[in-house]
Design a protein around this motif. Structure first.
Motif, PDB file in Angstrom:
ATOM      1  N   UNK A 151      39.903  71.574  64.839  1.00 17.74           N
ATOM      2  CA  UNK A 151      38.796  72.134  65.637  1.00 17.74           C
ATOM      3  C   UNK A 151      38.860  71.731  67.105  1.00 17.74           C
ATOM      4  N   UNK A 152      39.600  70.676  67.428  1.00 19.98           N
ATOM      5  CA  UNK A 152      39.767  70.290  68.831  1.00 19.98           C
ATOM      6  C   UNK A 152      40.693  71.307  69.509  1.00 19.98           C
ATOM      7  N   UNK A 153      40.214  71.909  70.612  1.00 14.85           N
ATOM      8  CA  UNK A 153      40.998  72.964  71.273  1.00 14.85           C
ATOM      9  C   UNK A 153      41.806  72.361  72.419  1.00 14.85           C
ATOM     10  N   UNK A 154      43.113  72.629  72.396  1.00 11.58           N
ATOM     11  CA  UNK A 154      43.986  71.974  73.374  1.00 11.58           C
ATOM     12  C   UNK A 154      44.839  72.990  74.118  1.00 11.58           C
ATOM     13  N   UNK A 155      44.864  72.862  75.458  1.00 10.37           N
ATOM     14  CA  UNK A 155      45.831  73.618  76.262  1.00 10.37           C
ATOM     15  C   UNK A 155      46.465  72.627  77.227  1.00 10.37           C
ATOM     16  N   UNK A 156      47.802  72.660  77.289  1.00 12.16           N
ATOM     17  CA  UNK A 156      48.518  71.717  78.164  1.00 12.16           C
ATOM     18  C   UNK A 156      49.541  72.466  79.006  1.00 12.16           C
ATOM     19  N   UNK A 157      49.720  72.003  80.236  1.00 12.29           N
ATOM     20  CA  UNK A 157      50.779  72.545  81.091  1.00 12.29           C
ATOM     21  C   UNK A 157      52.129  72.432  80.387  1.00 12.29           C
ATOM     22  N   UNK A 158      52.245  71.434  79.525  1.00 10.94           N
ATOM     23  CA  UNK A 158      53.483  71.224  78.779  1.00 10.94           C
ATOM     24  C   UNK A 158      53.795  72.367  77.817  1.00 10.94           C
ATOM     25  N   UNK A 159      52.799  73.222  77.535  1.00  7.53           N
ATOM     26  CA  UNK A 159      53.038  74.347  76.620  1.00  7.53           C
ATOM     27  C   UNK A 159      53.774  75.478  77.334  1.00  7.53           C
ATOM     28  N   UNK A 160      53.833  75.419  78.646  1.00  6.99           N
ATOM     29  CA  UNK A 160      54.442  76.512  79.413  1.00  6.99           C
ATOM     30  C   UNK A 160      55.834  76.181  79.923  1.00  6.99           C
ATOM     31  N   UNK A 189      50.036  65.377  70.568  1.00  4.83           N
ATOM     32  CA  UNK A 189      49.534  66.229  69.485  1.00  4.83           C
ATOM     33  C   UNK A 189      50.645  67.029  68.799  1.00  4.83           C
ATOM     34  N   UNK A 190      51.887  66.719  69.200  1.00  2.00           N
ATOM     35  CA  UNK A 190      53.023  67.358  68.544  1.00  2.00           C
ATOM     36  C   UNK A 190      52.974  68.893  68.648  1.00  2.00           C
ATOM     37  N   UNK A 191      52.761  69.379  69.871  1.00  2.00           N
ATOM     38  CA  UNK A 191      52.661  70.825  70.096  1.00  2.00           C
ATOM     39  C   UNK A 191      53.971  71.308  70.705  1.00  2.00           C
ATOM     40  N   UNK A 192      54.553  72.361  70.113  1.00  2.00           N
ATOM     41  CA  UNK A 192      55.826  72.806  70.682  1.00  2.00           C
ATOM     42  C   UNK A 192      55.819  74.279  71.111  1.00  2.00           C
ATOM     43  N   UNK A 193      54.757  75.011  70.801  1.00  2.00           N
ATOM     44  CA  UNK A 193      54.757  76.433  71.144  1.00  2.00           C
ATOM     45  C   UNK A 193      53.806  76.751  72.295  1.00  2.00           C
ATOM     46  N   UNK A 194      54.127  77.818  73.042  1.00  2.00           N
ATOM     47  CA  UNK A 194      53.168  78.261  74.061  1.00  2.00           C
ATOM     48  C   UNK A 194      51.934  78.857  73.384  1.00  2.00           C
ATOM     49  N   UNK A 195      50.803  78.917  74.075  1.00  2.00           N
ATOM     50  CA  UNK A 195      49.612  79.462  73.428  1.00  2.00           C
ATOM     51  C   UNK A 195      49.748  80.955  73.137  1.00  2.00           C
ATOM     52  N   UNK A 196      49.114  81.424  72.078  1.00  2.00           N
ATOM     53  CA  UNK A 196      49.122  82.862  71.761  1.00  2.00           C
ATOM     54  C   UNK A 196      48.122  83.557  72.687  1.00  2.00           C
ATOM     55  N   UNK A 197      48.378  84.842  72.918  1.00  2.00           N
ATOM     56  CA  UNK A 197      47.448  85.604  73.751  1.00  2.00           C
ATOM     57  C   UNK A 197      46.870  86.725  72.902  1.00  2.00           C
TER      58      UNK A 197
END
Ligand SMILES: Nc1ncnc2c1ncn2[C@@H]1O[C@H](COP(=O)(O)OP(=O)(O)OP(=O)(O)O)[C@@H](O)[C@H]1O
Length: 240
Positions: free
Chosen positions: A76-85, A56-64
């Protein structure tokens, strides 16, 4: 075992061994369900190879925000990956106790809001992650991904046995990279020698989805490539 508030169905995607297409299937499934207007979350717990950030071409950690983690959103698809950390291409050693806490957090402290489906990609095999996850929440079904050859199916049996022992329903078996169609003569060619034993009846699995090997398959979910399996693939979950 608790049911996460406001999430209707939770499906886990697992495989006996790596490289059989588990993350590909998990992301395509989440993507397609989302396209069909379901509210969908995709949680990548594959600590050894969290590929969903790449897909999904995600490079940033999730915002809090106000103590809650906000998932990355793709239409609209919500994604969280261990790769974000973790830093891209860096290995990270996750200790058992930390992992247990992280799984709890990713399930409870992420702002998933209301979801019809949460699809969880797990590491291959029967390791700590899968066991912790199963202890933590009620899982509606496991989607097991394999390739047709006998070795891969031997590994799948180990995973299936453990999941069955833990009384989690195994809803479907996805046989990936089963055959490919020659672009020159259109002949359908089996890639591996098929294992003829009947896993489906042995483990009372209802759904068997057979997917082809796609030539020039591109990992990015944004690529407009033909993947003629939309209807078939979404049948691995029980539509609400
Ligand atoms: N049906 C398919 N046709 C062609 N290539 C595929 C297909 N399914 C998966 N692949 C490719 O195979 C590779 C492995 O897929 P994927 O990362 O999904 O496997 P995995 O089982 O999740 O592996 P790991 O456990 O190591 O993360 C990827 O490069 C993916 O693009």
């Amino acid at each position: 075992m608790s049911k996460i508030n406001k999430i209707k169905k939770i499906y886990v995607v697992n495989s006996g061994k790596g490289g059989v297409g588990k993350s590909t299937i998990a992301s395509r499934l989440a993507f397609l369900l989302n396209k069909q207007k379901y509210k969908v979350g995709l949680l990548d717990l594959d600590i050894h190879g969290p590929s969903i950030t790449n897909i999904f071409n995600i490079s940033n950690p999730p915002l809090v925000k106000e103590g809650k983690m906000l998932p990355y959103q793709n239409n609209g698809l919500k994604i969280v990956s261990m790769g974000m950390f973790v830093e891209k291409d860096k290995a990270f050693i996750w200790k058992g106790v930390i992992l247990k806490g992280i799984i709890k957090q990713l399930l409870n402290d992420v702002e998933w809001k209301e979801l019809d489906f949460l699809i969880i990609d797990t590491p291959p095999g029967t390791g700590d992650i899968l066991i912790n996850l199963i202890q933590e929440i009620k899982i509606d079904g496991v989607i097991m991904v394999t390739t047709p050859q006998a070795m891969s199916k031997a590994d799948v049996r180990r995973s299936l046995n453990m999941i069955k022992q833990l009384n989690i329903p195994i809803t479907s078996l996805v046989e990936n990279m089963s055959s490919f169609t020659c672009p020159h003569c259109n002949e359908k060619i089996s890639i591996f020698k098929h294992d003829d034993s009947n896993i489906l009846s042995e483990y009372s699995i209802d759904k068997h989805i057979v997917l082809p090997f796609e030539l020039n398959y591109n990992d990015s979910i944004f690529e407009d490539i033909e993947w003629n399996i939309e209807k078939e693939l979404t049948e691995v979950v029980k539509i609400l």
